[in-house]
Design an enzyme around this catalytic site. Structure first.
Site, mmCIF file in Angstrom:
data_model
loop_
_atom_site.group_PDB
_atom_site.id
_atom_site.type_symbol
_atom_site.label_atom_id
_atom_site.label_comp_id
_atom_site.label_asym_id
_atom_site.label_seq_id
_atom_site.Cartn_x
_atom_site.Cartn_y
_atom_site.Cartn_z
ATOM 1 N N GLU A 145 -4.020 -50.038 -56.755
ATOM 2 C CA GLU A 145 -2.819 -50.043 -56.440
ATOM 3 C C GLU A 145 -1.543 -50.965 -56.404
ATOM 4 O O GLU A 145 -1.678 -51.735 -55.883
ATOM 5 C CB GLU A 145 -2.488 -50.330 -54.216
ATOM 6 C CG GLU A 145 -3.436 -49.255 -53.850
ATOM 7 C CD GLU A 145 -3.759 -49.274 -52.220
ATOM 8 O OE1 GLU A 145 -3.828 -48.618 -51.197
ATOM 9 O OE2 GLU A 145 -3.825 -50.311 -51.894
HETATM 10 C C1 TNX Z 1 -6.172 -47.770 -49.851
HETATM 11 S S1 TNX Z 1 -8.508 -47.921 -51.049
HETATM 12 C C2 TNX Z 1 -6.697 -49.496 -50.083
HETATM 13 C C3 TNX Z 1 -6.177 -50.347 -49.080
HETATM 14 C C4 TNX Z 1 -6.311 -50.203 -48.113
HETATM 15 C C5 TNX Z 1 -6.514 -48.971 -47.788
HETATM 16 C C6 TNX Z 1 -6.700 -47.948 -45.733
HETATM 17 C C7 TNX Z 1 -7.714 -49.230 -51.869
HETATM 18 C C8 TNX Z 1 -8.319 -49.489 -52.890
HETATM 19 N N1 TNX Z 1 -7.244 -49.711 -51.646
HETATM 20 O O1 TNX Z 1 -5.647 -51.372 -50.376
HETATM 21 O O2 TNX Z 1 -6.984 -51.103 -47.162
HETATM 22 O O3 TNX Z 1 -6.070 -48.183 -48.329
HETATM 23 O O4 TNX Z 1 -7.416 -47.637 -46.200
#
Ligand code: TNX
Length: 472
Positions: free
Chosen positions: A287
């Protein structure tokens, strides 16, 4: 009167092979029943004796033996009317066999007779706990490990850093935890705390005693607001940024063009590698919405080879497939399965994969619309949905290193919250990771799960009393 039914196969994860001897039972609580000490795995025999509340005595009818089968986690359990013999090629195999034995003994006066031969489908069976959004103390993490091993989970991934907090002391960078682990950190400022070096080492040793490998994650180049707050030299203009305790993602980034960034990364990864005996170092990589894509690739090209320098294998979330990966890199697949391009890129990367598809494996998703905590961006995940999928539906079996169930903690405030989201879905994911595909199905799992509710009640362990299960 004993029930005439032999429940030898009533175990989660379901064993590879179960051959009940229907009329045979081993009496557990006759005076004189004891566990023999096991010189080759003393801790495992002690663990069994104390869990079953039996004495440890030479010549005891319950015996743990090492053989030369060479399979690291397999075991064979034979129960007759007169003896219980557990054999394995390693102490780890004995420990997993003990978990089977303990489940068979729960609430019973006797063990069902017969033979179980069992081995894991996948070498990596994981759970993840997010200590960054909400800190859990070392004792709370240890209690969580005790719960995980009952289902033969052998890796605990700790998400140690994120925008809202930094939870592992790093020598030479004290402000990371002084500020990033201090009061007011975590989501809503409600989850302060951090692990000192000694606490982390103690946790790693506690896990290792239970055949669990700790997988530390330092998330980068995004999810770093807590680091930027602590060390403003890491921001593009060197100006301080404000702490954040909301649940947004994708707004923070290390500065890819600055040498300070790499000095920081090397210090941190070097320290974590030195503290961690296990083979893995997770560098996140997810992300990075505010990192320019070319910068993201440049950062990864420079950072992905570092863990190998410290003798570790690098793991990253599936976004790292944006670059050519080192041979030994492991991709942790987390996107929803319907997002085809992520599957395609993960496949094309040709590396080993840990499967954590969010719409199946994320323990922080709500069970249903009435679930009081948790998120729902990947959909609602009732127990059947967490169970009824297979990693080999998504990727070829040979590329799957294992399965991991992540628990993100934005909405968690207590151990009760952890237990509520973990149980009963973790047993479902654990069965996918351990049991052969052909040995498991939902009606059988649902029935075996039903017996666990009263045990959890008796042990004071919280769980979601899902209406999908006819709890006994
Ligand atoms: C996505 S899954 C994220 C996290 C969040 C999560 C909440 C991922 C690799 N990154 O930063 O906590 O969703 O469900």
């Amino acid at each position: 009167m004993r029930s005439p039914t032999n429940h030898l196969g009533d175990v989660i994860p379901v064993p590879s092979s179960v051959r009940p001897a229907s009329a045979v039972f081993f009496p557990l609580h006759l005076s004189g029943t004891a566990v023999s000490p096991a010189p080759a795995a003393p801790g495992v025999a002690e663990h069994l004796a104390s869990t079953l509340d039996l004495p440890l005595r030479a010549g005891g009818a319950i015996r743990l033996e090492l053989d030369d089968s060479g399979e690291p986690e397999a075991y064979r359990l034979e129960i007759t009317a007169a003896s219980v013999t557990l054999r394995a090629g390693s102490a780890a195999g004995l420990f997993w066999g003990v978990q089977t034995l303990v489940q068979l003994a729960a609430g019973a006066d006797e063990l069902p007779g017969g033979v179980i031969e069992d081995r894991p489908r996948f070498a990596y069976r994981g759970a993840m706990l997010d200590l960054a959004r909400h800190f859990f103390t070392p004792d709370e993490v240890k209690a969580h490990i005790d719960l995980l091993v009952q289902f033969k989970i052998n890796h605990l991934h700790l998400h140690l850093t994120d925008d809202q907090g930094w939870r592992l002391e790093i020598p030479g960078r004290p402000r990371l935890t002084e500020i990033g682990g201090g009061p007011g950190t975590g989501c809503d400022g409600a989850g302060p705390g951090f692990l000192t070096l000694a606490e982390y080492a103690d946790l790693v040793a506690y896990a290792a005693d239970r055949f669990v490998t700790i997988v530390p994650e330092i998330d980068m180049p995004g999810h770093v607001n807590a680091a930027l707050v602590a060390y403003p030299e890491l921001t593009p203009d060197g100006q301080p940024v404000a702490p954040r305790t909301d649940g947004e993602v994708g707004y923070s980034s290390l500065t890819v063009g600055k040498e300070e960034t790499y000095a920081f990364v090397e210090t941190v990864l070097g320290a974590v590698a030195e503290l961690t005996p296990g083979p893995y170092l997770h560098i996140g990589g997810d992300e990075c919405l505010s990192t320019d894509p070319a910068d993201y690739r440049a950062f990864l090209d420079r950072v992905l080879p570092l863990p190998a320098k410290y003798g570790k294998r690098v793991i990253g979330w599936n976004e790292i497939t944006a670059v050519d990966l080192p041979e030994t890199a492991i991709v942790q697949y987390w996107r929803r399965r319907d997002e085809g391009d992520h599957v395609a890129r993960t496949l094309a990367a040709g590396r080993q994969v840990i499967m954590s598809p969010a719409d199946r494996a994320y323990l922080d998703m709500k069970y249903d619309a009435s679930t009081p905590i948790g998120l729902d961006w990947a959909g609602l995940i009732p127990v059947e949905r967490s169970y009824d999928w297979d990693p080999a539906d998504v990727l070829p079996e040979e590329s799957v290193l294992g399965v991991e169930a992540p628990l993100w903690s934005e909405t968690l405030r207590s151990v009760a919250d952890v237990q509520y989201l973990t149980l009963p879905r973790l047993p479902a994911l654990a069965e996918i990771a351990w049991s052969p595909r052909g040995a498991r199905d939902w009606p059988s799992f649902r029935d075996r799960l039903a017996a666990l509710g009263s045990r959890w009640d008796a042990a004071g362990i919280g769980y979601h009393r899902s209406p999908e299960i006819d709890w006994r």
